[in-house]
Design a protein around this motif. Structure first.
Motif, PDB file in Angstrom:
ATOM      1  N   ASP A 205     -36.108  17.671  20.012  1.00 19.42           N
ATOM      2  CA  ASP A 205     -35.290  18.856  20.270  1.00 19.42           C
ATOM      3  C   ASP A 205     -36.122  19.929  20.961  1.00 19.42           C
ATOM      4  O   ASP A 205     -37.349  19.984  20.798  1.00 19.42           O
ATOM      5  CB  ASP A 205     -34.734  19.427  18.961  1.00 19.42           C
ATOM      6  CG  ASP A 205     -33.571  18.598  18.407  1.00 19.42           C
ATOM      7  OD1 ASP A 205     -33.123  17.686  19.117  1.00 19.42           O
ATOM      8  OD2 ASP A 205     -33.146  18.876  17.272  1.00 19.42           O
ATOM      9  N   ARG A 206     -35.448  20.801  21.720  1.00 23.33           N
ATOM     10  CA  ARG A 206     -36.135  21.852  22.454  1.00 23.33           C
ATOM     11  C   ARG A 206     -35.860  23.232  21.857  1.00 23.33           C
ATOM     12  O   ARG A 206     -34.767  23.492  21.358  1.00 23.33           O
ATOM     13  CB  ARG A 206     -35.670  21.856  23.906  1.00 23.33           C
ATOM     14  CG  ARG A 206     -36.576  21.209  24.939  1.00 23.33           C
ATOM     15  CD  ARG A 206     -36.921  19.797  24.667  1.00 23.33           C
ATOM     16  NE  ARG A 206     -37.657  19.226  25.801  1.00 23.33           N
ATOM     17  CZ  ARG A 206     -38.147  17.996  25.804  1.00 23.33           C
ATOM     18  NH1 ARG A 206     -37.980  17.209  24.759  1.00 23.33           N
ATOM     19  NH2 ARG A 206     -38.798  17.541  26.857  1.00 23.33           N
ATOM     20  N   PHE A 207     -36.865  24.094  21.938  1.00 20.26           N
ATOM     21  CA  PHE A 207     -36.732  25.499  21.604  1.00 20.26           C
ATOM     22  C   PHE A 207     -37.203  26.337  22.795  1.00 20.26           C
ATOM     23  O   PHE A 207     -38.144  25.954  23.491  1.00 20.26           O
ATOM     24  CB  PHE A 207     -37.581  25.873  20.378  1.00 20.26           C
ATOM     25  CG  PHE A 207     -36.957  25.542  19.056  1.00 20.26           C
ATOM     26  CD1 PHE A 207     -36.267  26.508  18.332  1.00 20.26           C
ATOM     27  CD2 PHE A 207     -37.054  24.261  18.530  1.00 20.26           C
ATOM     28  CE1 PHE A 207     -35.686  26.199  17.114  1.00 20.26           C
ATOM     29  CE2 PHE A 207     -36.482  23.940  17.310  1.00 20.26           C
ATOM     30  CZ  PHE A 207     -35.788  24.918  16.595  1.00 20.26           C
ATOM     31  N   ILE A 208     -36.551  27.464  23.010  1.00 14.77           N
ATOM     32  CA  ILE A 208     -37.023  28.481  23.949  1.00 14.77           C
ATOM     33  C   ILE A 208     -37.774  29.526  23.123  1.00 14.77           C
ATOM     34  O   ILE A 208     -37.283  29.966  22.078  1.00 14.77           O
ATOM     35  CB  ILE A 208     -35.867  29.160  24.693  1.00 14.77           C
ATOM     36  CG1 ILE A 208     -34.946  28.125  25.337  1.00 14.77           C
ATOM     37  CG2 ILE A 208     -36.404  30.137  25.730  1.00 14.77           C
ATOM     38  CD1 ILE A 208     -35.590  27.299  26.419  1.00 14.77           C
ATOM     39  N   ILE A 209     -38.961  29.921  23.580  1.00 17.50           N
ATOM     40  CA  ILE A 209     -39.795  30.863  22.831  1.00 17.50           C
ATOM     41  C   ILE A 209     -40.124  32.058  23.722  1.00 17.50           C
ATOM     42  O   ILE A 209     -40.415  31.897  24.913  1.00 17.50           O
ATOM     43  CB  ILE A 209     -41.102  30.198  22.358  1.00 17.50           C
ATOM     44  CG1 ILE A 209     -40.797  28.932  21.553  1.00 17.50           C
ATOM     45  CG2 ILE A 209     -41.937  31.169  21.528  1.00 17.50           C
ATOM     46  CD1 ILE A 209     -42.024  28.124  21.208  1.00 17.50           C
ATOM     47  N   PHE A 210     -40.084  33.245  23.127  1.00 13.06           N
ATOM     48  CA  PHE A 210     -40.440  34.464  23.840  1.00 13.06           C
ATOM     49  C   PHE A 210     -41.458  35.241  23.018  1.00 13.06           C
ATOM     50  O   PHE A 210     -41.246  35.476  21.826  1.00 13.06           O
ATOM     51  CB  PHE A 210     -39.197  35.323  24.082  1.00 13.06           C
ATOM     52  CG  PHE A 210     -39.483  36.651  24.732  1.00 13.06           C
ATOM     53  CD1 PHE A 210     -39.913  36.720  26.039  1.00 13.06           C
ATOM     54  CD2 PHE A 210     -39.305  37.836  24.014  1.00 13.06           C
ATOM     55  CE1 PHE A 210     -40.172  37.949  26.636  1.00 13.06           C
ATOM     56  CE2 PHE A 210     -39.553  39.060  24.604  1.00 13.06           C
ATOM     57  CZ  PHE A 210     -39.992  39.115  25.921  1.00 13.06           C
ATOM     58  N   PHE A 211     -42.590  35.621  23.637  1.00 17.01           N
ATOM     59  CA  PHE A 211     -43.623  36.425  22.992  1.00 17.01           C
ATOM     60  C   PHE A 211     -43.903  37.667  23.818  1.00 17.01           C
ATOM     61  O   PHE A 211     -43.922  37.610  25.053  1.00 17.01           O
ATOM     62  CB  PHE A 211     -44.984  35.699  22.955  1.00 17.01           C
ATOM     63  CG  PHE A 211     -45.058  34.439  22.174  1.00 17.01           C
ATOM     64  CD1 PHE A 211     -44.525  34.335  20.912  1.00 17.01           C
ATOM     65  CD2 PHE A 211     -45.725  33.332  22.699  1.00 17.01           C
ATOM     66  CE1 PHE A 211     -44.625  33.164  20.190  1.00 17.01           C
ATOM     67  CE2 PHE A 211     -45.839  32.162  21.986  1.00 17.01           C
ATOM     68  CZ  PHE A 211     -45.288  32.080  20.725  1.00 17.01           C
ATOM     69  N   THR A 212     -44.189  38.789  23.163  1.00 18.09           N
ATOM     70  CA  THR A 212     -44.922  39.893  23.772  1.00 18.09           C
ATOM     71  C   THR A 212     -45.980  40.313  22.757  1.00 18.09           C
ATOM     72  O   THR A 212     -45.835  40.068  21.551  1.00 18.09           O
ATOM     73  CB  THR A 212     -44.029  41.097  24.130  1.00 18.09           C
ATOM     74  OG1 THR A 212     -43.366  41.563  22.941  1.00 18.09           O
ATOM     75  CG2 THR A 212     -42.999  40.728  25.183  1.00 18.09           C
TER      76      THR A 212
END
Length: 291
Positions: A205-212
């Protein structure tokens, strides 16, 4: 004597020139008292931050005295660890060269009032590599100014306004990043959040990840968009918590138009992420007086 941790056996039939070269490098690391960073397979242990000193190098293998761990159980015998170290070529303008190798633990010795010692098989190969590219550590949540993950649905993508795991979930302890590297991360979800989201992830399965990040570092990005695939899933039957190991497979950069341009990650490493994690690691060990 540390060398008696080894059982006598004939050296493996391999290229003697390469073996002598590896032995010379390890002898130099021994002479320079090089710090060895020991990485356990996450399937075998959650141990992180383990360092070691090379105590002896012989035909049968390498003796390490471990730091950052009070004891090492016999269940680790036969398990492989990856070791990172550096040597300094003093004749070449103090040039630093980084190496790593993976080898199984042959024997373990617990000594009174001393750190444990482990005998590793002689490495079949020494790989020249920057340790920071494979370094894995547990970050402090305060190092992130924002973090969010979306479960990617093949049928309809993902809803930007409704993260599967939002920044607030990490802040309140419903989610935790257990470790992160330049190639992936592992995060844990509390039972309550797993039930609320109806999560039943599968390998692949895929996840989209966002970091700052809170800290601005020259020449390093302030935000990251990533696609990661699920490599392993570890449910906790008693607590109901869920731990997911993700591998980064695509790297996104937001353009002036606001759209994210995606590219495949080469060699399983995001170089600028590796640099940031390495800086975190150096800072952590400096604060602890271990560097």
């Amino acid at each position: 004597m540390v060398l008696d941790l080894f059982r006598k056996k004939k050296p493996a039939k391999e290229d003697e020139a390469a073996r002598r070269r590896n032995a010379d490098i390890l002898d130099l690391a021994l002479a320079q008292r090089s710090k060895v960073h020991v990485q356990f397979d996450e399937a075998d242990s959650g141990l992180t931050g383990v360092t070691a000193t090379i105590m002896a190098v012989g035909e049968a293998g390498v003796i390490l005295e471990l730091g950052g761990v009070a004891a090492l159980k016999d269940r680790f015998i036969g398990k492989s660890v990856t070791c990172f170290f550096r040597i300094v070529e003093r004749e070449d303008r103090h040039r630093e060269i980084f190496y790593n190798f993976t080898a199984p633990i042959l024997r373990i010795r617990q000594l009174p009032d001393r750190p444990p010692q482990a005998a590793l098989a002689f490495p079949t190969a020494l790989n020249g590599a920057q340790r920071r590219k494979s370094l894995r550590m547990r970050p402090d949540f305060n190092q992130f100014s924002h973090i969010a993950l979306w479960k990617y649905e093949a049928s309809g993508g993902f809803d930007m306004a409704k993260p599967t795991v939002a920044h607030g979930h990490f802040k309140t302890g419903l989610a935790l990043i257990e470790n992160i590297s330049a190639g992936g991360l592992r995060f844990r979800l509390k039972r309550q959040h797993v039930k609320e989201q109806g999560l039943d992830p599968k390998k692949g399965d895929r996840f989209i990840i966002f970091f700052t990040f809170n800290e601005k570092v020259p020449k390093l990005r302030e935000e990251y968009w990533l696609v990661a695939k699920v490599n392993n899933i570890q449910p906790e039957p008693v607590s109901g918590e869920l731990s997911l190991g993700l591998e980064f497979v695509a790297n996104g950069v937001r353009q002036e138009s606001g759209k994210v341009e995606w590219s495949k990650i080469e060699d399983n490493v995001i170089d600028d992420m590796a640099q940031r994690i390495y800086l975190w690691h150096v800072s952590l060990y400096r604060d602890r007086g271990l560097s």
